[in-house]
Design a protein around this motif. Structure first.
Motif, PDB file in Angstrom:
ATOM      1  N   PRO A   1       0.809  -1.230   0.000  1.00 42.86           N
ATOM      2  CA  PRO A   1       0.000   0.000   0.000  1.00 42.86           C
ATOM      3  C   PRO A   1       0.836   1.271   0.000  1.00 42.86           C
ATOM      4  O   PRO A   1       0.359   2.319  -0.432  1.00 42.86           O
ATOM      5  N   LEU A   2       2.060   1.187   0.485  1.00 49.99           N
ATOM      6  CA  LEU A   2       2.910   2.373   0.507  1.00 49.99           C
ATOM      7  C   LEU A   2       3.535   2.659  -0.845  1.00 49.99           C
ATOM      8  O   LEU A   2       4.009   3.769  -1.089  1.00 49.99           O
ATOM      9  N   GLY A   3       3.592   1.674  -1.738  1.00 47.20           N
ATOM     10  CA  GLY A   3       4.166   1.863  -3.055  1.00 47.20           C
ATOM     11  C   GLY A   3       5.678   1.954  -3.013  1.00 47.20           C
ATOM     12  O   GLY A   3       6.295   2.119  -1.961  1.00 47.20           O
ATOM     13  N   LYS A   4       6.286   1.825  -4.176  1.00 56.30           N
ATOM     14  CA  LYS A   4       7.744   1.897  -4.253  1.00 56.30           C
ATOM     15  C   LYS A   4       8.268   3.294  -3.961  1.00 56.30           C
ATOM     16  O   LYS A   4       9.379   3.469  -3.486  1.00 56.30           O
ATOM     17  N   SER A   5       7.479   4.315  -4.256  1.00 56.37           N
ATOM     18  CA  SER A   5       7.921   5.687  -4.026  1.00 56.37           C
ATOM     19  C   SER A   5       7.595   6.190  -2.629  1.00 56.37           C
ATOM     20  O   SER A   5       7.938   7.319  -2.290  1.00 56.37           O
TER      21      SER A   5
ATOM     22  N   SER B   1       1.096   6.379  -0.686  1.00 53.60           N
ATOM     23  CA  SER B   1       0.080   5.371  -0.431  1.00 53.60           C
ATOM     24  C   SER B   1      -0.659   5.022  -1.715  1.00 53.60           C
ATOM     25  O   SER B   1      -0.882   5.863  -2.582  1.00 53.60           O
ATOM     26  N   VAL B   2      -1.013   3.757  -1.821  1.00 54.96           N
ATOM     27  CA  VAL B   2      -1.720   3.245  -2.992  1.00 54.96           C
ATOM     28  C   VAL B   2      -3.028   2.641  -2.523  1.00 54.96           C
ATOM     29  O   VAL B   2      -3.078   1.915  -1.530  1.00 54.96           O
ATOM     30  N   GLY B   3      -4.112   2.952  -3.231  1.00 57.68           N
ATOM     31  CA  GLY B   3      -5.405   2.407  -2.862  1.00 57.68           C
ATOM     32  C   GLY B   3      -5.478   0.918  -3.145  1.00 57.68           C
ATOM     33  O   GLY B   3      -4.878   0.418  -4.097  1.00 57.68           O
ATOM     34  N   LEU B   4      -6.230   0.207  -2.304  1.00 57.66           N
ATOM     35  CA  LEU B   4      -6.391  -1.234  -2.446  1.00 57.66           C
ATOM     36  C   LEU B   4      -7.818  -1.548  -2.834  1.00 57.66           C
ATOM     37  O   LEU B   4      -8.764  -0.923  -2.345  1.00 57.66           O
ATOM     38  N   SER B   5      -7.974  -2.542  -3.691  1.00 56.93           N
ATOM     39  CA  SER B   5      -9.291  -3.040  -4.050  1.00 56.93           C
ATOM     40  C   SER B   5      -9.507  -4.391  -3.373  1.00 56.93           C
ATOM     41  O   SER B   5      -8.544  -5.045  -2.971  1.00 56.93           O
ATOM     42  N   PRO B   6     -10.757  -4.806  -3.230  1.00 52.76           N
ATOM     43  CA  PRO B   6     -11.011  -6.088  -2.544  1.00 52.76           C
ATOM     44  C   PRO B   6     -10.338  -7.284  -3.192  1.00 52.76           C
ATOM     45  O   PRO B   6     -10.076  -8.290  -2.532  1.00 52.76           O
ATOM     46  N   LYS B   7     -10.045  -7.222  -4.490  1.00 58.57           N
ATOM     47  CA  LYS B   7      -9.455  -8.362  -5.189  1.00 58.57           C
ATOM     48  C   LYS B   7      -7.928  -8.382  -5.137  1.00 58.57           C
ATOM     49  O   LYS B   7      -7.315  -9.323  -5.638  1.00 58.57           O
ATOM     50  N   ASP B   8      -7.329  -7.375  -4.533  1.00 50.54           N
ATOM     51  CA  ASP B   8      -5.866  -7.319  -4.527  1.00 50.54           C
ATOM     52  C   ASP B   8      -5.243  -8.452  -3.716  1.00 50.54           C
ATOM     53  O   ASP B   8      -4.148  -8.913  -4.032  1.00 50.54           O
ATOM     54  N   ASP B   9      -5.924  -8.887  -2.671  1.00 55.09           N
ATOM     55  CA  ASP B   9      -5.386  -9.923  -1.784  1.00 55.09           C
ATOM     56  C   ASP B   9      -6.027 -11.283  -2.026  1.00 55.09           C
ATOM     57  O   ASP B   9      -5.948 -12.160  -1.155  1.00 55.09           O
ATOM     58  N   ILE B  10      -6.665 -11.481  -3.166  1.00 54.27           N
ATOM     59  CA  ILE B  10      -7.420 -12.717  -3.381  1.00 54.27           C
ATOM     60  C   ILE B  10      -6.510 -13.936  -3.397  1.00 54.27           C
ATOM     61  O   ILE B  10      -6.847 -14.997  -2.845  1.00 54.27           O
TER      62      ILE B  10
ATOM     63  N   ILE C   1       5.709  -5.845   4.191  1.00 50.96           N
ATOM     64  CA  ILE C   1       4.652  -6.069   3.203  1.00 50.96           C
ATOM     65  C   ILE C   1       3.816  -7.299   3.566  1.00 50.96           C
ATOM     66  O   ILE C   1       2.576  -7.273   3.511  1.00 50.96           O
ATOM     67  N   VAL C   2       4.487  -8.392   3.959  1.00 46.17           N
ATOM     68  CA  VAL C   2       3.756  -9.604   4.332  1.00 46.17           C
ATOM     69  C   VAL C   2       2.928  -9.369   5.595  1.00 46.17           C
ATOM     70  O   VAL C   2       1.763  -9.780   5.685  1.00 46.17           O
TER      71      VAL C   2
ATOM     72  N   CYS D   1       1.562  -1.013   9.816  1.00 40.40           N
ATOM     73  CA  CYS D   1       0.797  -2.217  10.172  1.00 40.40           C
ATOM     74  C   CYS D   1      -0.458  -1.859  10.961  1.00 40.40           C
ATOM     75  O   CYS D   1      -1.534  -2.430  10.734  1.00 40.40           O
ATOM     76  N   LEU D   2      -0.342  -0.911  11.881  1.00 48.56           N
ATOM     77  CA  LEU D   2      -1.515  -0.510  12.657  1.00 48.56           C
ATOM     78  C   LEU D   2      -2.529   0.209  11.776  1.00 48.56           C
ATOM     79  O   LEU D   2      -3.747   0.043  11.958  1.00 48.56           O
TER      80      LEU D   2
END
Length: 485
Positions: free
Chosen positions: A235-239, A242-251, A282-283, A330-331
Motif C-alpha cells: 500500500p505504501l508503493g515503491k515511491s 500510499s496506494v489504494g487497495l481493491s477487494p481483489k488485490d489480496d485474493i 509487506i507480508v 501495520c496498525l
C-alpha cells in the motif's frame, strides 16, 4: 556409516528359500563332491568370477550370470545413492544435528554442494512429468499440477438445460480451479523455502571464496520470487506514496492462507525473512488487513489450531524487529481494513491471535519511543505518523469495548431483571471473559489526556475486573457517542 547401511543384508540362510546359496557354505560341499569351486548349479551359467573377499549371498538365475546381476545392482545403487549424506540420509543427519545443539557441540549439517535450480514452470509444455533415473529410464510420478481424475459423473439432464447443449462445454477444467492453483503455489513455495534452508546451512558451515555474497544474493532473489508468487500489494508503493487497495488485490493471498499448509508456508516465510526488512513489512501488512479472516476463530482440528497459534507467534516475533514507521503502517492496515479485527482477551478459548499481535505492536512502539534506536538498519522515525495510526486504532478499540460492555449488560439484565447484585457479579465475570483488557493496558503509554480520561471513565464503569488504577480520575461514565469523537 553409510556403507554399513547400504551393505547390510539378512543372513544367508534367509535367502535359501528363494533359490540363493551362500558361497561360504558351498565351498565345503563342493570339496566333498570332488568338484572345483563353482558358484551355481548346472541350471545357471558357469561364466562366473570368484569374489573370495565378499560375504554377500550369491544369486542363482536361469537366464542371467552373476556378473550381470551384480552390474544391475551396482547401477541401481549408484543411481539411488550418492556421496552426499545430506541428501541420501537427511532425516538421520537432521537428528544428529538436533542432538548436537542440545549438547552444544558443532555438527556439520549442510549439503556438499549448491543445488541447481530446477527449471519448473507452471505452464510447462511437458504432458506428463517424469523422473530421470540413470539406467532406469524415465519414471512417471504423480504431480499436483496434473491430478488424475478419480471419477467422471455425467450431470443430470436438468443441470444441462437445453438438450442440445454440451454438458462439458460449461465445465471448468480442474487445472483452472483457483484452489488448485493455490495448492500448487503452496507446494512450490515450500520447495523454494527448502532451498533457502540449504543456502543458510551452507553459509553457516562453509566459507565461500566470495564471503557468501553470491549465496546471499540468490537467497534474496528466492524470497522475492516467493513474495511475487503471493501477489502481495504494498500500500505504501515503491515511491513511499500510499496506494489504494481493491477487494481483489489480496485474493491470491487469502486463497493460500485458507489452507492449513498455506498458513505454515507464510509462517516459515516470515521466519526466513530478515528482521525489519521491506518484505517483512509487506507480508505483515497483508496479515494485519485480514486479522479476522486468519484469527477470527480456532478450528476444531488441534493441528490446524496449532498452526494458527504458531502464525500469531511468528508475526509477533517479526513485529519485535520492526521500526516505528513499519509499526505505524501495520496498525494503519488494521484501521483501514474492511474487517473488524477480533479483539478478544489474551488467552480466550475462541482464539487470541489478533490480540497477541496487536499487543506486541503497542509494546514494541512503547520501547522505541522510550529508547529510540540508532543505526543504519532503522529508518528515521516519524512519531506523528505513529500517533495518527494509534489514534485511529484507539477509537476502534474503545468503540468496540463500549459496545461489547453494553451488550453484556443488556444481556444480563434481560436474564436477571430484578436482582441487582447478581447483575453486577455476572457482568464482572462476563467482562473478564470478553474484554480485551491487555490491549487497553498496552495502549496507555500512547494516549493523550483526553484518551486517558476516556479509559479512566471506562475503567470505573467496569472496575471489578479491568485492573486499572482509578484514583484521581473523574467518576463520570462514557457513552458510544463520546467514543466516536
Amino acid at each position: 556409516m553409510q556403507s554399513q547401511i547400504f551393505n547390510t543384508f539378512p543372513s544367508p540362510s534367509h535367502f535359501n528359500k528363494y533359490g540363493l546359496t551362500d558361497k561360504r557354505e558351498s565351498k565345503p560341499k563342493s570339496a566333498q563332491k570332488g568338484r572345483h569351486s563353482v558358484r551355481f548349479s548346472n541350471q545357471g551359467s558357469d561364466a562366473s568370477s570368484q569374489r573370495s573377499d565378499s560375504n554377500l549371498p550369491q544369486f542363482r538365475s536361469k537366464y542371467m550370470t552373476a556378473e550381470e546381476i551384480e552390474s544391475i545392482l551396482k547401477m541401481q545403487h549408484a543411481s539411488n545413492h550418492g556421496n552426499d549424506p545430506y541428501v541420501d540420509d537427511y532425516y538421520h543427519q537432521a537428528s544428529l544435528a538436533k542432538k548436537s545443539v542440545e549438547t552444544r557441540s558443532r555438527y556439520r549439517f549442510c549439503p556438499s554442494h549448491q543445488k541447481e535450480q530446477s527449471s519448473r514452470s507452471r505452464n510447462s509444455t511437458e504432458s506428463q512429468p517424469h523422473l530421470h533415473v540413470d539406467s532406469l529410464g524415465r519414471v512417471c510420478f504423480s504431480s499436483i499440477r496434473r491430478p488424475h481424475t478419480l471419477l467422471e459423473v455425467n450431470p443430470p439432464p436438468s443441470a444441462c438445460g437445453d438438450g442440445n447443449s454440451d454438458p462439458k462445454s460449461s465445465e471448468r477444467p480442474l487445472e483452472k480451479e483457483p484452489m488448485l492453483a493455490a495448492r500448487i503455489t503452496v507446494e512450490d513455495g515450500l520447495c523454494l523455502l527448502l532451498d533457502v534452508d540449504d543456502i543458510d546451512r551452507l553459509l553457516q558451515f562453509t566459507q565461500p571464496q566470495d564471503g557468501g555474497s553470491q549465496l546471499r544474493r540468490k537467497r534474496h532473489l528466492l524470497l522475492e520470487g516467493l513474495a511475487a508468487s503471493l501477489q502481495l500489494v504494498d500500500p505504501l508503493g515503491k515511491s513511499g506514496n500510499s496506494v489504494g487497495l481493491s477487494p481483489k488485490d489480496d485474493i491470491v493471498f487469502l486463497r493460500i492462507v485458507s489452507l492449513s499448509k498455506g498458513r505454515k508456508l507464510i509462517s516459515k516465510f516470515l521466519q526466513l525473512l530478515l528482521p525489519g526488512s521491506e518484505l517483512t513489512r509487506i507480508v505483515c501488512m497483508a496479515i494485519f488487513r485480514h486479522l479476522r479472516f486468519l484469527f477470527g476463530g480456532l478450528p476444531s482440528d488441534p493441528e490446524a489450531a496449532t498452526t494458527i497459534n504458531s502464525l500469531a507467534k511468528t508475526v509477533s516475533l517479526c513485529v519485535s524487529g520492526m521500526d516505528l514507521n513499519s509499526l505505524s503502517a501495520c496498525l494503519a492496515a488494521v484501521v483501514c481494513s474492511s474487517e473488524q479485527p477480533p479483539l478478544r482477551p489474551v488467552g480466550s478459548p475462541a482464539g487470541d491471535g489478533a490480540s497477541v499481535i496487536l499487543k506486541s505492536v503497542l509494546e514494541r512502539a512503547t520501547v522505541l519511543l522510550r529508547d529510540p534506536p540508532f543505526g543504519s538498519n532503522f529508518s528515521i522515525p516519524n512519531p506523528a505518523l505513529w500517533q495518527a495510526s494509534f489514534d485511529a486504532f484507539f477509537g476502534l478499540l474503545t468503540k468496540y469495548c463500549v459496545s461489547k460492555y453494553d451488550s453484556i449488560v443488556q444481556s444480563i439484565i434481560s436474564q436477571n431483571a430484578p436482582n441487582t447484585e447478581s447483575i453486577d457479579s455476572e457482568a464482572a465475570r462476563a467482562v473478564s471473559r470478553e474484554m480485551p483488557v491487555e490491549l487497553l493496558r498496552a495502549s496507555l503509554p500512547h494516549t493523550d489526556e483526553s484518551q486517558k480520561k476516556l479509559l479512566l471513565n471506562f475503567a470505573q464503569r467496569s472496575m471489578p475486573v479491568t485492573g486499572f488504577n482509578t484514583h484521581g480520575g473523574s467518576s463520570g461514565q462514557i457513552n458510544p457517542e463520546s467514543v466516536r469523537g
